[in-house]
Design a protein around this motif. Structure first.
Motif, PDB file in Angstrom:
ATOM      1  N   TYR A 126      -7.271  -5.315 -15.898  1.00  0.00           N
ATOM      2  CA  TYR A 126      -6.663  -4.356 -14.648  1.00  0.00           C
ATOM      3  C   TYR A 126      -7.495  -4.386 -13.379  1.00  0.00           C
ATOM      4  O   TYR A 126      -7.231  -4.071 -12.589  1.00  0.00           O
ATOM      5  N   PHE A 127      -8.547  -5.270 -13.440  1.00  0.00           N
ATOM      6  CA  PHE A 127      -9.409  -5.452 -12.399  1.00  0.00           C
ATOM      7  C   PHE A 127      -9.070  -6.939 -11.410  1.00  0.00           C
ATOM      8  O   PHE A 127      -9.548  -7.454 -10.553  1.00  0.00           O
TER       9      PHE A 127
ATOM     10  N   THR B 118       0.831  -1.131   0.056  1.00  0.00           N
ATOM     11  CA  THR B 118       0.154  -0.244   0.127  1.00  0.00           C
ATOM     12  C   THR B 118       0.792   1.304  -0.187  1.00  0.00           C
ATOM     13  O   THR B 118       1.904   1.234   0.534  1.00  0.00           O
ATOM     14  N   ARG B 119       0.326   2.233  -0.557  1.00  0.00           N
ATOM     15  CA  ARG B 119       1.155   3.513  -0.786  1.00  0.00           C
ATOM     16  C   ARG B 119       0.615   4.480   0.117  1.00  0.00           C
ATOM     17  O   ARG B 119       1.069   5.773   0.363  1.00  0.00           O
TER      18      ARG B 119
ATOM     19  N   ASP C 255      -5.334   0.340  -0.681  1.00  0.00           N
ATOM     20  CA  ASP C 255      -4.794   0.392  -1.755  1.00  0.00           C
ATOM     21  C   ASP C 255      -5.039  -0.813  -2.567  1.00  0.00           C
ATOM     22  O   ASP C 255      -4.201  -1.692  -2.983  1.00  0.00           O
ATOM     23  N   CYS C 256      -6.379  -1.281  -2.868  1.00  0.00           N
ATOM     24  CA  CYS C 256      -6.620  -2.232  -3.793  1.00  0.00           C
ATOM     25  C   CYS C 256      -5.943  -2.496  -5.171  1.00  0.00           C
ATOM     26  O   CYS C 256      -5.800  -3.637  -5.476  1.00  0.00           O
ATOM     27  N   LEU C 257      -5.400  -1.336  -5.586  1.00  0.00           N
ATOM     28  CA  LEU C 257      -5.018  -1.608  -7.016  1.00  0.00           C
ATOM     29  C   LEU C 257      -3.261  -1.794  -7.020  1.00  0.00           C
ATOM     30  O   LEU C 257      -2.985  -2.244  -8.225  1.00  0.00           O
TER      31      LEU C 257
ATOM     32  N   LEU D 110     -12.083   2.938  -6.482  1.00  0.00           N
ATOM     33  CA  LEU D 110     -12.210   1.447  -6.618  1.00  0.00           C
ATOM     34  C   LEU D 110     -11.808   0.728  -5.427  1.00  0.00           C
ATOM     35  O   LEU D 110     -12.449  -0.230  -5.196  1.00  0.00           O
ATOM     36  N   THR D 111     -11.029   1.072  -4.458  1.00  0.00           N
ATOM     37  CA  THR D 111     -10.872   0.479  -3.336  1.00  0.00           C
ATOM     38  C   THR D 111     -11.976   0.561  -2.100  1.00  0.00           C
ATOM     39  O   THR D 111     -12.283  -0.288  -1.370  1.00  0.00           O
TER      40      THR D 111
END
Length: 198
Positions: free
Chosen positions: A163-164, A101-102, A138-140, A123-124
């Motif tokens: 990308y998902f 996570t960022r 940070d789900c991505l 999206l998170t």
């Protein structure tokens, strides 16, 4: 090559490099420039997307009976020197999945391009709802480690290839009540490169 050169090979059994029809011919570049028995190159004949390529690496790693699998992007955004930090929580047996996570430190907010930040936060939020992991920030983020016992339970064919992928992976592991720990990391952004995610 800069990513490979930063990897501490004493920490890992094998490095799998998946070339998903890369225009730069990354797979062949590695084969021609790195003579290391711990490096396995997988060259795909059809572009499968980030998720599809990752799952090909998963399948090979499981076949080779590795206990812990770590996924790191090959574009230099992630620091391979963080690998040990992704290993320890799983080795301890307290967690099944570690995700980078960022957002655990406020200074990282100002380094992320605004459009990416907005999309990530949105999206998170929806991923939190679908997975039940309300502590995820940070789900991505594509830097993560997963225990092979958890990975074996997942039906990889049902996880999205595009990308998902990261969000869908979180949803699928939530079905098994996986224990997740977030790892604070730094991410590099390259202004000259255009992102592919709209």
């Amino acid at each position: 090559s800069s990513v490979i050169n930063k990897i501490d090979f004493s920490l890992i059994n094998q490095l799998y490099i998946v070339d998903d029809c890369c225009p730069q011919n990354t797979g062949n570049f590695v084969l021609n420039n790195f003579k290391n028995k711990k490096i396995t190159v997988i060259i795909l004949t059809k572009n499968l997307g980030v998720g599809g390529a990752t799952m090909k690496g998963f399948e090979k790693s499981l076949k080779d009976k590795n206990k812990i699998i770590i996924k790191i992007d090959g574009d230099g955004q992630h620091d391979p020197r963080d690998i040990s930090r992704f290993l320890q929580p799983l080795i301890s047996g307290k967690y099944d999945f570690c995700k980078g996570t960022r957002f655990l430190t406020s200074r990282n907010f100002f380094k992320i391009p605004k459009i990416r930040l907005f999309g990530n936060l949105a999206l998170t939020f929806f991923t939190r709802i679908s997975s039940g992991y309300w502590h995820i920030t940070d789900c991505l983020n594509g830097y993560f480690s997963i225990d092979s016992n958890l990975l074996k339970k997942l039906n990889l064919k049902k996880i999205k290839n595009n990308y998902f992928f990261e969000q869908d992976l979180l949803f699928n592991i939530s079905l098994y009540k996986a224990r997740i720990k977030e790892i604070s990391i730094k991410t590099k952004y390259y202004n000259k490169e255009k992102g592919n995610l709209n």
